[in-house]
Scaffold this motif. Structure first.
Motif, PDB file in Angstrom:
ATOM      1  N   ALA A   2      45.747  65.987  63.017  1.00  0.00           N
ATOM      2  CA  ALA A   2      44.784  66.689  63.850  1.00  0.00           C
ATOM      3  C   ALA A   2      45.526  67.741  64.671  1.00  0.00           C
ATOM      4  CB  ALA A   2      44.082  65.694  64.758  1.00  0.00           C
ATOM      5  N   ILE A   3      44.775  68.496  65.410  1.00  0.00           N
ATOM      6  CA  ILE A   3      45.379  69.481  66.310  1.00  0.00           C
ATOM      7  C   ILE A   3      46.266  68.746  67.305  1.00  0.00           C
ATOM      8  CG2 ILE A   3      44.889  71.116  68.137  1.00  0.00           C
ATOM      9  CD1 ILE A   3      42.340  71.844  66.728  1.00  0.00           C
ATOM     10  N   SER A   4      47.423  69.341  67.572  1.00  0.00           N
ATOM     11  CA  SER A   4      48.309  68.776  68.586  1.00  0.00           C
ATOM     12  C   SER A   4      48.701  69.878  69.567  1.00  0.00           C
ATOM     13  CB  SER A   4      49.555  68.165  67.939  1.00  0.00           C
ATOM     14  OG  SER A   4      50.305  69.165  67.271  1.00  0.00           O
ATOM     15  N   LYS A   5      49.213  69.471  70.708  1.00  0.00           N
ATOM     16  CA  LYS A   5      49.594  70.434  71.737  1.00  0.00           C
ATOM     17  C   LYS A   5      50.916  70.010  72.352  1.00  0.00           C
ATOM     18  CE  LYS A   5      47.777  72.769  75.807  1.00  0.00           C
ATOM     19  NZ  LYS A   5      48.670  72.669  76.909  1.00  0.00           N
ATOM     20  N   ALA A   7      53.784  71.662  75.453  1.00  0.00           N
ATOM     21  CA  ALA A   7      53.634  72.229  76.796  1.00  0.00           C
ATOM     22  C   ALA A   7      52.997  73.620  76.798  1.00  0.00           C
ATOM     23  CB  ALA A   7      54.993  72.279  77.492  1.00  0.00           C
ATOM     24  N   THR A   8      53.173  74.379  75.719  1.00  0.00           N
ATOM     25  CA  THR A   8      52.702  75.767  75.740  1.00  0.00           C
ATOM     26  C   THR A   8      51.778  76.166  74.601  1.00  0.00           C
ATOM     27  OG1 THR A   8      54.668  76.483  74.525  1.00  0.00           O
ATOM     28  CG2 THR A   8      54.781  76.553  76.934  1.00  0.00           C
ATOM     29  N   SER A   9      51.741  75.422  73.512  1.00  0.00           N
ATOM     30  CA  SER A   9      51.005  75.884  72.334  1.00  0.00           C
ATOM     31  C   SER A   9      50.231  74.758  71.662  1.00  0.00           C
ATOM     32  CB  SER A   9      51.972  76.482  71.307  1.00  0.00           C
ATOM     33  OG  SER A   9      52.641  77.592  71.840  1.00  0.00           O
ATOM     34  N   TRP A  10      49.212  75.175  70.908  1.00  0.00           N
ATOM     35  CA  TRP A  10      48.442  74.278  70.055  1.00  0.00           C
ATOM     36  C   TRP A  10      48.932  74.462  68.622  1.00  0.00           C
ATOM     37  CZ3 TRP A  10      44.741  70.971  71.893  1.00  0.00           C
ATOM     38  CH2 TRP A  10      44.329  71.166  73.212  1.00  0.00           C
ATOM     39  N   TYR A  11      48.876  73.386  67.823  1.00  0.00           N
ATOM     40  CA  TYR A  11      49.347  73.419  66.437  1.00  0.00           C
ATOM     41  C   TYR A  11      48.340  72.744  65.522  1.00  0.00           C
ATOM     42  CZ  TYR A  11      53.742  74.778  68.496  1.00  0.00           C
ATOM     43  OH  TYR A  11      54.704  75.459  69.197  1.00  0.00           O
ATOM     44  N   GLY A  12      48.305  73.219  64.275  1.00  0.00           N
ATOM     45  CA  GLY A  12      47.437  72.629  63.270  1.00  0.00           C
ATOM     46  C   GLY A  12      48.037  72.786  61.893  1.00  0.00           C
ATOM     47  N   ASP A  13      47.559  71.968  60.976  1.00  0.00           N
ATOM     48  CA  ASP A  13      48.079  71.966  59.611  1.00  0.00           C
ATOM     49  C   ASP A  13      47.263  72.794  58.631  1.00  0.00           C
ATOM     50  OD1 ASP A  13      50.214  70.289  60.170  1.00  0.00           O
ATOM     51  OD2 ASP A  13      49.029  68.480  59.823  1.00  0.00           O
ATOM     52  N   ASN A  14      46.015  73.103  58.977  1.00  0.00           N
ATOM     53  CA  ASN A  14      45.143  73.727  57.987  1.00  0.00           C
ATOM     54  C   ASN A  14      44.056  74.558  58.679  1.00  0.00           C
ATOM     55  OD1 ASN A  14      43.102  71.842  58.795  1.00  0.00           O
ATOM     56  ND2 ASN A  14      44.130  70.312  57.531  1.00  0.00           N
ATOM     57  N   ASP A  15      43.217  75.143  57.857  1.00  0.00           N
ATOM     58  CA  ASP A  15      42.167  76.010  58.387  1.00  0.00           C
ATOM     59  C   ASP A  15      41.074  75.233  59.109  1.00  0.00           C
ATOM     60  OD1 ASP A  15      43.353  78.427  57.583  1.00  0.00           O
ATOM     61  OD2 ASP A  15      42.608  78.143  55.552  1.00  0.00           O
ATOM     62  N   TYR A  21      39.921  74.543  66.679  1.00  0.00           N
ATOM     63  CA  TYR A  21      40.514  75.246  67.821  1.00  0.00           C
ATOM     64  C   TYR A  21      39.590  76.375  68.296  1.00  0.00           C
ATOM     65  CZ  TYR A  21      43.746  78.073  70.551  1.00  0.00           C
ATOM     66  OH  TYR A  21      44.324  78.798  71.556  1.00  0.00           O
ATOM     67  N   LEU A  22      39.063  77.159  67.362  1.00  0.00           N
ATOM     68  CA  LEU A  22      38.152  78.242  67.722  1.00  0.00           C
ATOM     69  C   LEU A  22      36.898  77.716  68.410  1.00  0.00           C
ATOM     70  CD1 LEU A  22      38.404  80.565  64.607  1.00  0.00           C
ATOM     71  CD2 LEU A  22      38.796  81.258  66.974  1.00  0.00           C
ATOM     72  N   GLN A  23      36.381  76.597  67.936  1.00  0.00           N
ATOM     73  CA  GLN A  23      35.178  76.034  68.536  1.00  0.00           C
ATOM     74  C   GLN A  23      35.443  75.548  69.960  1.00  0.00           C
ATOM     75  OE1 GLN A  23      34.462  73.366  65.302  1.00  0.00           O
ATOM     76  NE2 GLN A  23      32.865  74.673  64.443  1.00  0.00           N
ATOM     77  N   GLN A  24      36.648  75.112  70.238  1.00  0.00           N
ATOM     78  CA  GLN A  24      36.994  74.648  71.577  1.00  0.00           C
ATOM     79  C   GLN A  24      37.365  75.795  72.513  1.00  0.00           C
ATOM     80  OE1 GLN A  24      40.116  71.760  70.958  1.00  0.00           O
ATOM     81  NE2 GLN A  24      38.719  70.303  70.017  1.00  0.00           N
ATOM     82  N   PHE A  25      37.695  76.952  71.977  1.00  0.00           N
ATOM     83  CA  PHE A  25      38.160  78.090  72.771  1.00  0.00           C
ATOM     84  C   PHE A  25      37.083  78.634  73.711  1.00  0.00           C
ATOM     85  CE2 PHE A  25      39.122  82.660  73.295  1.00  0.00           C
ATOM     86  CZ  PHE A  25      40.355  82.549  73.921  1.00  0.00           C
ATOM     87  N   ARG A  26      35.860  78.795  73.222  1.00  0.00           N
ATOM     88  CA  ARG A  26      34.710  79.235  74.020  1.00  0.00           C
ATOM     89  C   ARG A  26      34.937  80.573  74.723  1.00  0.00           C
ATOM     90  NH1 ARG A  26      30.636  75.434  74.899  1.00  0.00           N
ATOM     91  NH2 ARG A  26      30.084  76.603  76.778  1.00  0.00           N
ATOM     92  N   ALA A  27      35.234  81.591  73.957  1.00  0.00           N
ATOM     93  CA  ALA A  27      35.445  82.929  74.526  1.00  0.00           C
ATOM     94  C   ALA A  27      34.206  83.376  75.293  1.00  0.00           C
ATOM     95  CB  ALA A  27      35.756  83.925  73.418  1.00  0.00           C
ATOM     96  N   GLY A  28      34.431  83.957  76.448  1.00  0.00           N
ATOM     97  CA  GLY A  28      33.327  84.411  77.278  1.00  0.00           C
ATOM     98  C   GLY A  28      32.469  83.273  77.792  1.00  0.00           C
ATOM     99  N   GLY A  29      32.911  82.031  77.586  1.00  0.00           N
ATOM    100  CA  GLY A  29      32.149  80.866  78.001  1.00  0.00           C
ATOM    101  C   GLY A  29      31.096  80.423  76.998  1.00  0.00           C
ATOM    102  N   TYR A  30      31.011  81.108  75.862  1.00  0.00           N
ATOM    103  CA  TYR A  30      30.004  80.798  74.853  1.00  0.00           C
ATOM    104  C   TYR A  30      30.575  79.900  73.757  1.00  0.00           C
ATOM    105  CZ  TYR A  30      27.618  84.767  76.978  1.00  0.00           C
ATOM    106  OH  TYR A  30      27.038  85.620  77.855  1.00  0.00           O
ATOM    107  N   LEU A 125      48.476  77.698  66.628  1.00  0.00           N
ATOM    108  CA  LEU A 125      47.121  78.224  66.631  1.00  0.00           C
ATOM    109  C   LEU A 125      46.930  79.112  67.847  1.00  0.00           C
ATOM    110  CD1 LEU A 125      45.290  74.832  65.986  1.00  0.00           C
ATOM    111  CD2 LEU A 125      45.991  76.526  64.261  1.00  0.00           C
ATOM    112  N   GLY A 126      46.165  80.179  67.692  1.00  0.00           N
ATOM    113  CA  GLY A 126      45.878  81.027  68.838  1.00  0.00           C
ATOM    114  C   GLY A 126      44.729  81.966  68.570  1.00  0.00           C
TER     115      GLY A 126
END
Length: 145
Positions: A2-5, A7-15, A21-30, A125-126
């Motif tokens: 699964a996604i791991s973190k 101290a500074t970055s998130w990591y993932g193995d696949n798309d 990660y994108l779904q959790q990011f919530r750009a603009g609060g959306y 991931l970023g």
């Protein structure tokens, strides 16, 4: 994995990890309600060099297999004013898989776009750019779910 973190970055193995990660990011609060994994429209390859202009809301990806450039969402409309800069992971890697997250209203209008990258070197991931869509109709920017 699964996604791991750390101290500074998130990591993932696949798309799928990048989509989460994108779904959790919530750009603009959306909340991101749709995620589209990019692949080259000419050759089908899914690894890219990525270029962005965060100020103008422009993102482009260059296919590592055939060199074709793909512009994300409405980037073509703002390209003339853009100063594209190549993306690089903190590890120094410059090759990525790319997914686009769309915050979509109940009537299918796009209100925000987030461009997520997964480094092929270390799996970091970023979101390298995101921008608000402040016009309608905008549903054309997002492929159907």
């Amino acid at each position: 994995m699964a996604i791991s973190k750390n101290a500074t970055s998130w990591y993932g193995d696949n798309d799928e990890d990048l989509a989460t990660y994108l779904q959790q990011f919530r750009a603009g609060g959306y909340p991101v309600t749709r995620v589209r994994r990019l692949s080259c429209t000419l050759c089908g390859n899914a690894t890219f060099l990525s270029l962005v202009d965060d100020d103008q809301g422009v993102a482009a990806v260059d296919c590592l297999e055939c060199g074709a450039r793909t512009l994300v969402a409405d980037s073509a409309e703002h390209l003339d004013d853009a100063q594209l800069e190549g993306c690089a992971c903190p590890c120094g890697g410059e090759t990525f898989t790319v997914s686009v997250g769309y915050a979509v209203t109940s009537d299918n209008e796009v209100r925000w776009i987030s461009v997520g990258l997964r480094c092929l070197n270390d799996g970091a991931l970023g979101v390298y750019t995101d921008w608000k869509i402040d016009y309608t109709p905008s549903a054309r920017l997002c492929p159907p779910s």
